[in-house]
Write a protein that holds these residues in place. Sequence first.
Motif, PDB file in Angstrom:
ATOM      1  N   ALA A  36      33.385 -14.361 -47.808  1.00  0.00           N
ATOM      2  CA  ALA A  36      34.661 -15.003 -48.166  1.00  0.00           C
ATOM      3  C   ALA A  36      35.338 -15.537 -46.911  1.00  0.00           C
ATOM      4  O   ALA A  36      35.329 -14.889 -45.864  1.00  0.00           O
ATOM      5  N   ASP A  37      35.952 -16.719 -47.053  1.00  0.00           N
ATOM      6  CA  ASP A  37      36.651 -17.351 -45.938  1.00  0.00           C
ATOM      7  C   ASP A  37      38.154 -17.109 -45.973  1.00  0.00           C
ATOM      8  O   ASP A  37      38.859 -17.483 -45.044  1.00  0.00           O
ATOM      9  N   ASN A  38      38.662 -16.536 -47.068  1.00  0.00           N
ATOM     10  CA  ASN A  38      40.102 -16.267 -47.123  1.00  0.00           C
ATOM     11  C   ASN A  38      40.368 -14.972 -47.892  1.00  0.00           C
ATOM     12  O   ASN A  38      39.503 -14.467 -48.629  1.00  0.00           O
ATOM     13  N   ALA A  39      41.554 -14.433 -47.680  1.00  0.00           N
ATOM     14  CA  ALA A  39      41.898 -13.136 -48.270  1.00  0.00           C
ATOM     15  C   ALA A  39      42.026 -13.221 -49.788  1.00  0.00           C
ATOM     16  O   ALA A  39      41.823 -12.219 -50.487  1.00  0.00           O
ATOM     17  N   ALA A  40      42.361 -14.398 -50.294  1.00  0.00           N
ATOM     18  CA  ALA A  40      42.488 -14.562 -51.750  1.00  0.00           C
ATOM     19  C   ALA A  40      41.108 -14.613 -52.428  1.00  0.00           C
ATOM     20  O   ALA A  40      41.021 -14.590 -53.657  1.00  0.00           O
ATOM     21  N   LEU A  41      40.044 -14.669 -51.625  1.00  0.00           N
ATOM     22  CA  LEU A  41      38.655 -14.709 -52.114  1.00  0.00           C
ATOM     23  C   LEU A  41      38.384 -15.924 -52.997  1.00  0.00           C
ATOM     24  O   LEU A  41      37.593 -15.874 -53.944  1.00  0.00           O
ATOM     25  N   THR A  42      39.049 -17.027 -52.674  1.00  0.00           N
ATOM     26  CA  THR A  42      38.846 -18.270 -53.429  1.00  0.00           C
ATOM     27  C   THR A  42      37.947 -19.259 -52.684  1.00  0.00           C
ATOM     28  O   THR A  42      37.588 -20.298 -53.230  1.00  0.00           O
ATOM     29  N   LYS A  43      37.638 -18.956 -51.411  1.00  0.00           N
ATOM     30  CA  LYS A  43      36.784 -19.852 -50.616  1.00  0.00           C
ATOM     31  C   LYS A  43      35.678 -19.026 -49.964  1.00  0.00           C
ATOM     32  O   LYS A  43      35.955 -18.007 -49.330  1.00  0.00           O
ATOM     33  N   TRP A  44      34.462 -19.493 -50.076  1.00  0.00           N
ATOM     34  CA  TRP A  44      33.297 -18.750 -49.592  1.00  0.00           C
ATOM     35  C   TRP A  44      32.308 -19.705 -48.956  1.00  0.00           C
ATOM     36  O   TRP A  44      32.306 -20.893 -49.251  1.00  0.00           O
ATOM     37  N   HIS A  45      31.446 -19.142 -48.129  1.00  0.00           N
ATOM     38  CA  HIS A  45      30.287 -19.951 -47.724  1.00  0.00           C
ATOM     39  C   HIS A  45      29.016 -19.099 -47.709  1.00  0.00           C
ATOM     40  O   HIS A  45      29.064 -17.869 -47.591  1.00  0.00           O
ATOM     41  N   PHE A  46      27.911 -19.808 -47.832  1.00  0.00           N
ATOM     42  CA  PHE A  46      26.607 -19.151 -47.899  1.00  0.00           C
ATOM     43  C   PHE A  46      26.163 -18.651 -46.536  1.00  0.00           C
ATOM     44  O   PHE A  46      26.459 -19.254 -45.498  1.00  0.00           O
ATOM     45  N   LEU A  47      25.407 -17.559 -46.559  1.00  0.00           N
ATOM     46  CA  LEU A  47      24.671 -17.057 -45.403  1.00  0.00           C
ATOM     47  C   LEU A  47      23.200 -17.015 -45.819  1.00  0.00           C
ATOM     48  O   LEU A  47      22.887 -17.083 -47.013  1.00  0.00           O
ATOM     49  N   PRO A  48      22.294 -16.887 -44.857  1.00  0.00           N
ATOM     50  CA  PRO A  48      20.880 -16.815 -45.244  1.00  0.00           C
ATOM     51  C   PRO A  48      20.620 -15.612 -46.160  1.00  0.00           C
ATOM     52  O   PRO A  48      21.333 -14.600 -46.074  1.00  0.00           O
ATOM     53  N   PRO A  49      19.635 -15.728 -47.042  1.00  0.00           N
ATOM     54  CA  PRO A  49      19.339 -14.629 -47.959  1.00  0.00           C
ATOM     55  C   PRO A  49      19.017 -13.331 -47.206  1.00  0.00           C
ATOM     56  O   PRO A  49      18.547 -13.365 -46.066  1.00  0.00           O
ATOM     57  N   ILE A  50      19.272 -12.192 -47.869  1.00  0.00           N
ATOM     58  CA  ILE A  50      18.935 -10.899 -47.245  1.00  0.00           C
ATOM     59  C   ILE A  50      17.537 -10.434 -47.641  1.00  0.00           C
ATOM     60  O   ILE A  50      16.964  -9.583 -46.969  1.00  0.00           O
ATOM     61  N   LEU A  51      17.013 -10.975 -48.732  1.00  0.00           N
ATOM     62  CA  LEU A  51      15.666 -10.579 -49.174  1.00  0.00           C
ATOM     63  C   LEU A  51      15.001 -11.787 -49.810  1.00  0.00           C
ATOM     64  O   LEU A  51      15.658 -12.533 -50.541  1.00  0.00           O
TER      65      LEU A  51
END
Length: 487
Positions: free
Chosen positions: A313-328
């Motif tokens: 999450a990019d903000n505390a309201a959890l309304t903006k996110w971005h992807f990271l590489p997969p974990i598996l």
Amino acid sequence: PSAVPGFPNPTTHTQQRYHWNTNYTSKWTRADARQLAAMSDPTAPPRTNSMPEEYTMPTVPQSFPDMSGGEVWVWDSWPLTDAQANQYSYKGWEVIFSLVADRRLGFDDRHTYAKLGYFFRPASIPSAQRPVDGGWTYGGLVFPPGVSGEIFDDQTFTHQTEWSGSTRIFSNGQVKVFYTAVAFYRDAAGQDVKPADARIVMSPGKIKANANGVWFTGFKKHHELLKPDGLWYQNGAQNPFYNFRDPFAFEDPQYPGRTFMVFEGNTATQRGTRACVESDLGYQPGDPYAENLETVMDQGANLRMANVGLAIADNAALTKWHFLPPILSANCVTDQTERPQIYYKDGKYYLFTISHRSTFAPGIDGPEGVYGFVGNGVRSDYQPVNRGSGLALGNPTNLNYAAGTPFAPDFNQHPGAFQAYSHYVMPGGLVQSFIDTIGTSDNFRRGGTLGPTVKLNISGDTTTVDRTYGVGGLGGYADIPANRAKF
Ligand code: FRU
């Protein structure tokens, strides 16, 4: 020498932790997943379980009760959780969220009609004292009609559904529902005219309760968080059958103040690309039971390219996110690693995810069930549990006989082969799941309700079924108890 005669050794996994913001993806390899067949008894007769009892869910009787009293089909379900997946009651009520559909539909038609419903029941009653069906009251749908479809640019969808996710509870009764919104565009014959559009969405609302029960307000605003980028996560242009869904939001005690989610994805290649590499197979050097990479892909294993995604999450309201590489990733192993979750125990991180027998790649076989991986962090070189295979808890299944399907079970298959799916591992190792089908081709009954809760003993890289729990290992039906309370 191989661990099991005739089978390869599993891959060596260190459980080593990597920073969340690095490009390390752990692999569930073919060498790992072939340990599933290695532990199957090749002489197990028809209708018996060929898999080890300690990793097998006890057999569920065909006489199971229906938790909604015939009102709705019920499948994937989850509780109200905090950042570490503790389960909360609210003002004396336990609450669960379930995918539901009208009982007039066939159970196999449910996916394109799924909506998020909820149930509540009084908290703090020992499961043995509850009604046999779990004692839930169906509260109806969670969201106001129509709003979850508003996020789609193309409003000409023929079906629009709400698929799985997770629900976080905060202070003052504030809740955030993370779920998958899917739009389908079909012709009169039911064929897709363009690929389904799946997006991860969050909607904030408020839980309310009084002496009569639980209800919700809010959920008018639905924030689109993520749609597959085609870079780490496969999209509909790359593969009309892509999987992108099931957000599970959590915080990692190693990185306070940040919120993450894991979700189901696929490796982002154009469908059919011969994208598997030697490390997806994962054989030890010189293993006499190693496979040839090209042969594996000639058999079509490269059409099965699951991953477990990570986003932040990019903000505390959890309304903006971005992807990271997969974990598996499970390239050339299985096409679906569904409903992933992160589970903390004894300082270890467990990644649990469900997979079907039918989605394994050619040359790999294993039961419907929940698969587990243990490491020292959310991103780590995950060690598949139980003899290196990954099988945490499977349905009783006979790998010597055809799989069949939930709507046409095989005559020789164990009647429990489809007894449970969509397992969710809860505090204390309790595992809930829904009933799909119980029986063989000559006599079977469809489920559409939650099955009996069972208990896993989770320790290091092993998980075993606790057969002292409940009756012969089967606890209460639809038993999803809170381990914390909010008032
Ligand atoms: C698992 C699942 C989920 C999805 C839902 C759709 O049972 O396939 O991945 O959210 O069912 O019905």
